[in-house]
Design a protein around this motif. Sequence first.
Motif, mmCIF file in Angstrom:
data_model
loop_
_atom_site.group_PDB
_atom_site.id
_atom_site.type_symbol
_atom_site.label_atom_id
_atom_site.label_comp_id
_atom_site.label_asym_id
_atom_site.label_seq_id
_atom_site.Cartn_x
_atom_site.Cartn_y
_atom_site.Cartn_z
ATOM 1 N N ASP A 1 0.848 -1.201 0.000
ATOM 2 C CA ASP A 1 0.000 0.000 0.000
ATOM 3 C C ASP A 1 0.887 1.255 0.000
ATOM 4 O OD1 ASP A 1 -2.359 -1.399 -0.035
ATOM 5 O OD2 ASP A 1 -2.718 -1.228 2.126
ATOM 6 N N SER A 2 1.984 1.205 0.743
ATOM 7 C CA SER A 2 2.919 2.336 0.753
ATOM 8 C C SER A 2 3.486 2.554 -0.649
ATOM 9 C CB SER A 2 4.076 2.084 1.727
ATOM 10 O OG SER A 2 3.578 1.898 3.025
ATOM 11 N N TYR A 3 3.812 1.457 -1.281
ATOM 12 C CA TYR A 3 4.324 1.525 -2.658
ATOM 13 C C TYR A 3 3.282 2.168 -3.580
ATOM 14 C CZ TYR A 3 5.458 -0.353 -7.313
ATOM 15 O OH TYR A 3 5.706 -0.491 -8.655
ATOM 16 N N ALA A 4 2.032 1.750 -3.437
ATOM 17 C CA ALA A 4 0.961 2.328 -4.260
ATOM 18 C C ALA A 4 0.827 3.825 -3.989
ATOM 19 C CB ALA A 4 -0.359 1.615 -3.960
ATOM 20 N N ALA A 5 0.978 4.206 -2.716
ATOM 21 C CA ALA A 5 0.876 5.629 -2.355
ATOM 22 C C ALA A 5 2.008 6.438 -2.998
ATOM 23 C CB ALA A 5 0.904 5.783 -0.834
ATOM 24 N N VAL A 6 3.202 5.845 -3.054
ATOM 25 C CA VAL A 6 4.329 6.517 -3.726
ATOM 26 C C VAL A 6 4.034 6.675 -5.216
ATOM 27 C CG1 VAL A 6 6.738 6.224 -4.461
ATOM 28 C CG2 VAL A 6 6.107 5.826 -2.082
ATOM 29 N N LYS A 7 3.495 5.621 -5.816
ATOM 30 C CA LYS A 7 3.191 5.700 -7.253
ATOM 31 C C LYS A 7 2.131 6.760 -7.528
ATOM 32 C CE LYS A 7 5.249 3.178 -9.824
ATOM 33 N NZ LYS A 7 6.605 3.556 -10.338
#
Length: 267
Positions: free
Chosen positions: A178-184
């Motif tokens: 989810d953190s990765y998605a937020a960065v994207k």
Amino acid sequence: MESEVMKIIRIDGHVHVDGDFTNIEKLEKSLELLFYEMDELNIQKALIMPNNFQQSNEMIIELCKKYSDKLFGFCWAEFDGGLPQNHLVKFRYCVEKLGFKGLKIHPRYHGVSIKDKRVEELVELAGEYNVPVYFDCLPSKGRVPIQETIPLLIDELAMRYPSTNIVIAHMGGHHILDSYAAVKNNDNIYLELSNIIIRYSGSSVIKDIEFVIRELASEKRIIFGSDFPTYSIKETYSLYNEMFSRLKMKNRDIEFIMGGTINSLIE
Ligand SMILES: [Zn+2]
């Protein structure tokens, strides 16, 4: 053309110390160990933040001044203490008078949801000061439900305040994808690596960490940190170093993880 000689300093982007000004002996021992580990790994600077409610922002800034060659500080948010504007008054004081370079919000310890209006006001003000905000997003024991501390709430905040740089500490724990998605989804979100590579050892989280580092390395969105003294810098660094080798990462990308990215946020 980028200069070949530009050398990026190494920074541990997440440290604390034990003890406080009522327990100087413990404090000095902890500092001594911190500097020993930093020297051993050729880490020139560390970002230090209060660890608990016994450690005041004033204490942390005093350490930063005394050891200005090795430490720089982020204050932590103060939500209690009377006036409804207290959190903003205290944050202004910390940046303007004490010289802090950023803000840490610890929803679990502070007992404050990421959705709290005061959190939003602090994030907005940090954008005006152009200083980054760290959020502890480690799902663990705390004073608010885990659902109030998750990285998807950071995604919403970052969209609302695009000029504030936000760092998700501990990569959001097991919510790492989810953190990765937020960065994207946001140019103003960064991920910090401390704690999780040891805490989640043997679990699928380690695979997720590796995936996210591989995917984001060239985007300069990842910050090395150890969460010293909870975990040793040396052990943390050696686990990440093995990962960087497995991934056959470029030196330049590693340099940004190891200091360049956090440095660019505080300049
Ligand atoms: Zn921490």
